[in-house]
Write a protein that holds these residues in place. Structure first.
Motif: not given
Length: 186
Positions: A40-42, A155-158, A172-179
């Motif tokens: 839910q936070h993601l 497990m991937s956060y995405l 897309r925002y999650i992916l950017l944060n991970a990068e």
């Protein structure tokens, strides 16, 4: 695979918050409540709650670092110095083969943001009454299934975010944060 750095103090205090609300609980219940809070936070904020690495295990996702802490508490030893130090916040006992954990102190709420606390409390409300089977079935979502079928069970956060139908712009925002958080590629 998208990965974030685990915030060890946040992981500790998230578990303490869960356990101070539930009282004594088995590992499984704590792990699943934290997992659903992460989802839910993601979905809502585009960032994980703890950054812990979730492994797809037979009974659902297990946060690796928190599991190390609980095992260190139970065994009073660990090859991981940090897990052993943080394990003092918990007492683990077994009832037959089931490990139960009890908090030894209150959480340090300053280590958790308002959004973290909101996600944890919502997850507790939604999941504390679920049976072992119900919470296991609920946690066997698309992210778990994808990792469970792979040779690596991380497990991937995405994938975790996708499993709760997170909006494409948030993905897309999650992916950017991970990068920006030292993306690990596997």
């Amino acid at each position: 695979m998208q990965a974030f750095n685990v915030d060890k103090e946040k992981t500790l205090n998230a578990a303490l918050l869960i356990l101070n609300k539930l009282g004594k609980a088995d590992f499984h219940k704590v792990f699943k409540i934290l997992y659903f809070a992460e989802q839910q936070h993601l979905k809502k904020y585009g960032q994980p709650l703890t950054g812990d690495v979730y492994q797809a295990m037979p009974y659902g996702p297990v946060p690796s670092f928190l599991y190390d802490i609980f095992k260190a508490s139970e065994n009073q030893s660990s090859p991981f110095r940090e897990a052993l130090e943080l394990s003092k916040a918990f007492t683990v006992t077994r009832n037959e083969k089931i490990p139960y954990v009890t908090p030894n102190r209150e959480p340090d709420i300053d280590q958790l943001s308002e959004s973290n606390i909101e996600a944890i409390l919502t997850s507790i409300d939604e999941n504390q009454q679920l049976s072992f089977k119900e919470i296991t079935d609920k946690s066997h979502d698309s992210a778990w299934a994808k990792a469970e079928k792979a040779s690596e069970t991380e497990m991937s956060y995405l994938d975790i975010a996708e499993s709760v139908e997170t909006a494409p712009e948030m993905l897309r925002y999650i992916l950017l944060n991970a990068e920006n958080s030292n993306l690990r590629v596997s």
